[in-house]
Scaffold this motif. Sequence first.
Motif, short mmCIF file in Angstrom:
data_model
loop_
_atom_site.label_atom_id
_atom_site.label_comp_id
_atom_site.label_asym_id
_atom_site.label_seq_id
_atom_site.Cartn_x
_atom_site.Cartn_y
_atom_site.Cartn_z
N ASP A 37 19.39 21.42 60.38
CA ASP A 37 18.05 21.17 59.84
C ASP A 37 18.02 20.29 58.59
O ASP A 37 16.96 20.01 58.06
CB ASP A 37 17.35 22.49 59.53
CG ASP A 37 17.15 23.34 60.78
OD1 ASP A 37 16.77 22.77 61.82
OD2 ASP A 37 17.39 24.56 60.70
N GLY A 38 19.17 19.91 58.07
CA GLY A 38 19.20 19.10 56.84
C GLY A 38 18.99 19.98 55.61
O GLY A 38 19.39 21.15 55.58
N TRP A 39 18.34 19.40 54.57
CA TRP A 39 18.13 20.14 53.31
C TRP A 39 16.96 21.11 53.46
O TRP A 39 15.83 20.69 53.72
CB TRP A 39 17.85 19.17 52.16
CG TRP A 39 19.04 18.36 51.79
CD1 TRP A 39 19.25 17.04 52.04
CD2 TRP A 39 20.20 18.83 51.09
NE1 TRP A 39 20.48 16.65 51.56
CE2 TRP A 39 21.07 17.71 50.97
CE3 TRP A 39 20.59 20.05 50.57
CZ2 TRP A 39 22.32 17.81 50.33
CZ3 TRP A 39 21.82 20.14 49.94
CH2 TRP A 39 22.66 19.04 49.83
N LEU A 40 17.23 22.39 53.27
CA LEU A 40 16.20 23.44 53.34
C LEU A 40 16.05 24.07 51.96
O LEU A 40 17.05 24.42 51.32
CB LEU A 40 16.60 24.51 54.35
CG LEU A 40 16.78 24.04 55.79
CD1 LEU A 40 17.33 25.17 56.64
CD2 LEU A 40 15.46 23.54 56.35
N GLN A 41 14.81 24.24 51.54
CA GLN A 41 14.60 24.84 50.22
C GLN A 41 14.98 26.31 50.26
O GLN A 41 14.53 27.06 51.12
CB GLN A 41 13.16 24.70 49.76
CG GLN A 41 12.98 25.20 48.35
CD GLN A 41 11.59 24.97 47.80
OE1 GLN A 41 10.65 24.79 48.54
NE2 GLN A 41 11.49 24.99 46.48
N ASP A 42 15.83 26.72 49.32
CA ASP A 42 16.23 28.12 49.20
C ASP A 42 15.27 28.86 48.29
O ASP A 42 14.73 29.88 48.67
CB ASP A 42 17.66 28.20 48.67
CG ASP A 42 18.15 29.63 48.60
OD1 ASP A 42 18.25 30.26 49.68
OD2 ASP A 42 18.40 30.13 47.49
N HIS A 43 15.09 28.35 47.05
CA HIS A 43 14.15 28.96 46.12
C HIS A 43 13.86 27.99 44.98
O HIS A 43 14.47 26.93 44.89
CB HIS A 43 14.67 30.30 45.58
CG HIS A 43 15.81 30.17 44.62
ND1 HIS A 43 17.10 29.92 45.02
CD2 HIS A 43 15.85 30.24 43.26
CE1 HIS A 43 17.89 29.86 43.96
NE2 HIS A 43 17.16 30.03 42.88
N THR A 44 12.92 28.37 44.11
CA THR A 44 12.54 27.57 42.95
C THR A 44 12.64 28.44 41.71
O THR A 44 12.36 29.64 41.77
CB THR A 44 11.10 27.05 43.11
OG1 THR A 44 11.05 26.20 44.26
CG2 THR A 44 10.63 26.27 41.91
N GLU A 45 13.04 27.82 40.60
CA GLU A 45 13.07 28.51 39.30
C GLU A 45 12.14 27.77 38.35
O GLU A 45 12.16 26.53 38.30
CB GLU A 45 14.49 28.52 38.74
CG GLU A 45 15.47 29.31 39.60
CD GLU A 45 16.89 29.27 39.08
OE1 GLU A 45 17.11 28.90 37.90
OE2 GLU A 45 17.79 29.61 39.86
N LEU A 46 11.31 28.52 37.63
CA LEU A 46 10.34 27.95 36.69
C LEU A 46 10.60 28.53 35.31
O LEU A 46 10.77 29.74 35.17
CB LEU A 46 8.91 28.31 37.13
CG LEU A 46 8.55 27.98 38.58
CD1 LEU A 46 7.26 28.68 38.98
CD2 LEU A 46 8.44 26.48 38.76
N ASP A 47 10.64 27.67 34.27
CA ASP A 47 10.89 28.17 32.92
C ASP A 47 10.62 27.11 31.86
O ASP A 47 10.17 26.00 32.17
CB ASP A 47 12.33 28.68 32.79
CG ASP A 47 13.40 27.62 33.06
OD1 ASP A 47 13.07 26.42 33.08
OD2 ASP A 47 14.56 28.00 33.25
#
Length: 114
Positions: free
Chosen positions: A64-74
Amino acid sequence: MDKFLLLLLMLGPLPVVFFQAQALMCTVCSSFKDGRCLKGKGNCTLNSVSACRTMNIFIFSETDGWLQDHTELDCQNFCFPSQLYYEQVKVSTYCCKNQDFCNRYQKFVNKEIY
């Protein structure tokens, strides 16, 4: 004369109150996935050298290529927009400080990078 001095003393601190810069706020979430914060939800306040940061972490899949795992906000001191690759992991970092909560998660829209 005494009334004039009293008036000056009372008005003295007012310009300081009116001309203080407002601190900007950023969204904090240590693990944002599927439209919600799973861990570490909160806010942070910028100082003079920091910016709101959004870090998207992707995992490479052969099918599937690059798949988003998670995001960090700070908030991050000396935030630099970047794309880093380490084997099967890609980390895309966006920085902003143009308005309160400018790093609030928005799914892959063109983010303003300063």
